[in-house]
Design a protein around this motif. Sequence first.
Motif, mmCIF file in Angstrom:
data_model
loop_
_atom_site.group_PDB
_atom_site.id
_atom_site.type_symbol
_atom_site.label_atom_id
_atom_site.label_comp_id
_atom_site.label_asym_id
_atom_site.label_seq_id
_atom_site.Cartn_x
_atom_site.Cartn_y
_atom_site.Cartn_z
ATOM 1 N N ILE A 108 21.075 -34.936 -78.121
ATOM 2 C CA ILE A 108 20.036 -34.065 -77.576
ATOM 3 C C ILE A 108 20.715 -32.806 -77.036
ATOM 4 N N THR A 109 19.936 -31.821 -76.655
ATOM 5 C CA THR A 109 20.502 -30.543 -76.211
ATOM 6 C C THR A 109 20.730 -30.478 -74.704
ATOM 7 N N ASP A 110 20.192 -31.399 -73.928
ATOM 8 C CA ASP A 110 20.347 -31.373 -72.469
ATOM 9 C C ASP A 110 21.788 -31.704 -72.084
ATOM 10 N N TRP A 111 22.442 -30.775 -71.409
ATOM 11 C CA TRP A 111 23.830 -30.971 -70.998
ATOM 12 C C TRP A 111 23.957 -32.145 -70.032
ATOM 13 N N ASN A 112 25.064 -32.877 -70.142
ATOM 14 C CA ASN A 112 25.472 -33.927 -69.195
ATOM 15 C C ASN A 112 24.462 -35.054 -69.052
ATOM 16 N N THR A 113 23.645 -35.309 -70.030
ATOM 17 C CA THR A 113 22.561 -36.279 -69.909
ATOM 18 C C THR A 113 22.769 -37.486 -70.813
ATOM 19 N N HIS B 147 18.420 -43.211 -67.035
ATOM 20 C CA HIS B 147 19.112 -41.950 -67.311
ATOM 21 C C HIS B 147 20.206 -41.741 -66.269
ATOM 22 N N ASN C 239 24.059 -39.057 -65.528
ATOM 23 C CA ASN C 239 24.956 -37.992 -65.948
ATOM 24 C C ASN C 239 26.060 -38.618 -66.785
ATOM 25 N N GLU D 182 20.241 -40.881 -71.738
ATOM 26 C CA GLU D 182 18.955 -41.553 -71.560
ATOM 27 C C GLU D 182 18.910 -42.779 -72.463
ATOM 28 N N GLY E 286 23.603 -35.842 -74.346
ATOM 29 C CA GLY E 286 23.808 -34.411 -74.518
ATOM 30 C C GLY E 286 25.273 -34.037 -74.480
ATOM 31 N N ARG F 61 20.242 -41.615 -76.034
ATOM 32 C CA ARG F 61 20.182 -40.169 -76.245
ATOM 33 C C ARG F 61 21.210 -39.533 -75.317
ATOM 34 N N TYR G 16 28.741 -32.231 -73.118
ATOM 35 C CA TYR G 16 29.326 -31.949 -71.814
ATOM 36 C C TYR G 16 30.622 -31.189 -72.004
#
Length: 92
Positions: A46-51, A63, A65, A53, A12, A10, A14
């Motif tokens: 996914i919508t979480d920036w810089n992630t 997980h 960055n 997983e 996000g 997963r 960046y």
Amino acid sequence: MPQNALVTIRFGPYESSGLVEHRILRLQGLQAVLQADGHRCILEEITDWNTVELIVNGENIFHCNIKDLEFGGDGLLDPLCQAAREAVLKAY
């Protein structure tokens, strides 16, 4: 972890060059390392920036960055790719 396990990556968006987008170029090394061990990888935005997983059997096992992963390459010299590989191997 047995070979041929299903690993969901997963990731996000960046920021690069002023644009915030989902990009997979930083995931190439991670995918290469996992596929070399015989695992199947599925990419999921996914919508979480810089992630980033890794999900195995519904459990988040790693997980980081996404900007900390090396750009392109085979992942063999990237310490984060090796840490992710070990996390997948210890997932069971």
